[in-house]
Design a protein around this motif. Structure first.
Motif, short mmCIF file in Angstrom:
data_model
loop_
_atom_site.label_atom_id
_atom_site.label_comp_id
_atom_site.label_asym_id
_atom_site.label_seq_id
_atom_site.Cartn_x
_atom_site.Cartn_y
_atom_site.Cartn_z
N MET A 1 -4.31 -1.92 3.36
CA MET A 1 -4.21 -1.64 2.01
C MET A 1 -3.44 -2.98 1.28
O MET A 1 -2.22 -2.94 1.64
CB MET A 1 -3.67 -0.31 1.29
N ASN A 5 -4.50 -3.32 -4.44
CA ASN A 5 -5.06 -2.05 -4.33
C ASN A 5 -4.18 -1.01 -4.42
O ASN A 5 -4.26 0.19 -5.17
CB ASN A 5 -5.89 -1.76 -2.72
N LEU A 6 -3.03 -1.02 -4.09
CA LEU A 6 -2.05 -0.31 -4.12
C LEU A 6 -1.48 -0.02 -5.49
O LEU A 6 -1.14 1.22 -6.13
CB LEU A 6 -0.65 -0.58 -3.57
N ASN A 9 -4.08 1.82 -7.51
CA ASN A 9 -4.14 3.23 -7.18
C ASN A 9 -3.00 3.97 -7.99
O ASN A 9 -2.90 5.15 -8.18
CB ASN A 9 -3.90 3.56 -5.66
#
Length: 147
Positions: A1, A5-6, A9
């Motif tokens: 990841m 993307n982290l 999220n």
């Protein structure tokens, strides 16, 4: 990841606390401005004392300059103390609230699993709890360091 993307999220967990994020970032900006005061005061001091020496004025005028500089630097330090406290307060509050929301979301997700998930040897309660705690701790530390 990837890191992007982290953050994508994590966005839903941080979004309800926009005001805390804005307050923390504004205090950081204000703190960066106050750190520039030393350079400005140093320039003012050197220029003012140089002008006094060139004109031939003595200690009496120099004391006025030193008093002014002392007042400005003392005010800046007091302001920095409040800014630093605010940054830590809002940053820690943000960390706690995001951590709380992450924990609640994980618990709600785990409660939807079928009973067979819990009877599997690889999914022992202690192991799951440790993995959840470490994951949440890592994510909240990331949020705190970022803001």
């Amino acid at each position: 990841m990837t890191l992007s993307n982290l953050f994508k999220n994590l966005r839903p967990f941080v979004k309800p606390y926009r005001s805390l994020v804005v307050a923390t970032l504004l205090l950081t900006l204000l703190g960066s401005f106050t750190s520039q005061v030393n350079a400005v005061i140093l320039k003012y001091t050197v220029d003012s004392i140089n002008d006094l020496v060139e004109v031939g004025q003595g200690l009496k005028e120099g004391l006025k300059i030193i008093t002014f500089i002392s007042i400005v630097l003392l005010t800046k330090e007091i302001l920095n103390a409040f800014i630093s406290f605010g940054q830590k307060y809002y940053g820690e509050k943000l960390r706690i609230l995001v951590s709380q929301d992450l924990s609640q979301a994980i618990i709600e997700k785990i409660l939807t699993y079928k009973m067979a998930f819990y009877t599997n040897q690889d999914n022992q309660a202690g192991k799951l709890q440790t993995r959840i705690d470490r994951g949440i701790e890592s994510l909240t530390r990331l949020v705190q360091n970022f803001f």
